[in-house]
Scaffold this active site. Sequence first.
Site, PDB file in Angstrom:
ATOM      1  N   ASP A  59       7.443  -5.938  -5.536  1.00 51.98           N
ATOM      2  CA  ASP A  59       6.672  -5.176  -4.566  1.00 51.98           C
ATOM      3  C   ASP A  59       5.439  -4.676  -5.316  1.00 51.98           C
ATOM      4  O   ASP A  59       5.448  -4.570  -6.551  1.00 51.98           O
ATOM      5  CB  ASP A  59       7.500  -3.996  -4.052  1.00 51.98           C
ATOM      6  N   ASN A 107      11.555  -0.717   2.523  1.00 48.33           N
ATOM      7  CA  ASN A 107      11.154  -2.043   3.004  1.00 48.33           C
ATOM      8  C   ASN A 107      11.313  -3.128   1.941  1.00 48.33           C
ATOM      9  O   ASN A 107      11.005  -4.295   2.205  1.00 48.33           O
ATOM     10  CB  ASN A 107       9.727  -2.029   3.579  1.00 48.33           C
ATOM     11  N   ASP A 163      10.681  -0.437  -4.692  1.00 45.42           N
ATOM     12  CA  ASP A 163      10.775   1.018  -4.800  1.00 45.42           C
ATOM     13  C   ASP A 163      11.076   1.720  -3.478  1.00 45.42           C
ATOM     14  O   ASP A 163      11.289   2.932  -3.464  1.00 45.42           O
ATOM     15  CB  ASP A 163       9.455   1.589  -5.343  1.00 45.42           C
ATOM     16  N   SER A 164      11.074   0.993  -2.360  1.00 40.69           N
ATOM     17  CA  SER A 164      11.215   1.697  -1.081  1.00 40.69           C
ATOM     18  C   SER A 164      12.120   0.929  -0.130  1.00 40.69           C
ATOM     19  O   SER A 164      12.585  -0.185  -0.432  1.00 40.69           O
ATOM     20  CB  SER A 164       9.850   1.911  -0.429  1.00 40.69           C
ATOM     21  N   LYS A 208       9.735  -9.675   4.326  1.00 40.12           N
ATOM     22  CA  LYS A 208       9.930  -9.909   2.896  1.00 40.12           C
ATOM     23  C   LYS A 208      11.087 -10.859   2.604  1.00 40.12           C
ATOM     24  O   LYS A 208      10.976 -11.754   1.770  1.00 40.12           O
ATOM     25  CB  LYS A 208      10.112  -8.578   2.163  1.00 40.12           C
ATOM     26  N   ASP A 214       2.900  -1.758  -4.259  1.00 41.71           N
ATOM     27  CA  ASP A 214       2.640  -0.316  -4.270  1.00 41.71           C
ATOM     28  C   ASP A 214       3.832   0.476  -4.801  1.00 41.71           C
ATOM     29  O   ASP A 214       4.949   0.376  -4.296  1.00 41.71           O
ATOM     30  CB  ASP A 214       2.311   0.164  -2.859  1.00 41.71           C
TER      31      ASP A 214
END
Length: 276
Positions: free
Chosen positions: A19, A230, A227-228, A204, A21
């Site tokens: 990922d 999604n 990190d999240s 994704k 961001d």
Amino acid sequence: MTFNVYHSNGNPDYLMLFDFDETYFPHELKDWQLKDLYKLEEYLNRIVHMENIRIGWVTGSSLADIHKKMRAARLNYLPHFIASNLGTELWEINKKGEFHQNKEWKNRIEKSGFSHKVVEDLVYDLRQIYGIQLQNQTQFGQQPFKMNYYYFVEESARVKYDLDIIKQLARNAGINFNINRCNPLAGDPVNAFDVDFIPQNTGKRAVVNFVIKQFRISIENTIAFGDSGNDIEMLKAVKHGYLLKNATEEAKRLHDMITSEPYAKGIQSVCSSFFE
């Protein structure tokens, strides 16, 4: 600003996905974060050749936004491909740093029947019939095959009900969706959810499965970092999926493989163990 592209040996043996961001790119741009990131870049450039790895960024950001952030961080290297806008675009990058859309993936997206009007009608019904307000993410603009909104939490007791209604109406309209807690560190508002509408059979997980098949890579040789919320589907699509230590609490409730260090340092530590 000119960027290098990680070396490529041709047909890869391994696939490494990030990922962007708050995983590969730290929004705060602190000195220690950038120092670790530059070390990671040099490390990756070295092992890509040795282990025959294909590197990709799989992100909700647009290509223009990624370039802006790369310049801000003074990054040195581009990956071999970027799946931008939640995997609704797949850009392949040659040794000269030139971008070309993957034709097979582009054709699939264009034939999906995704329509801005269908999404706009859905958002209208949510507001008029159910009293659910979605706010345009105007700073990013709406993309051809991804429409972005925020759902702001006003009454905690209503959140699950509202989100379930959004999901059901999207399914009824034949639209795929991504809904997860916003991450203020990535520039999102506090106490809100990202609500993204995209074509069916995209996202994704879908684009990761497509790339694995395209490169004919063994699932045992796939690794990803996020990190999240999604990112969870991407992490589950590979054999070795890791959340970073700096991941959101929402994501950590959904996935238990977590690095011992945040950001680039966490990535490099896992990669060093994996390949050594």
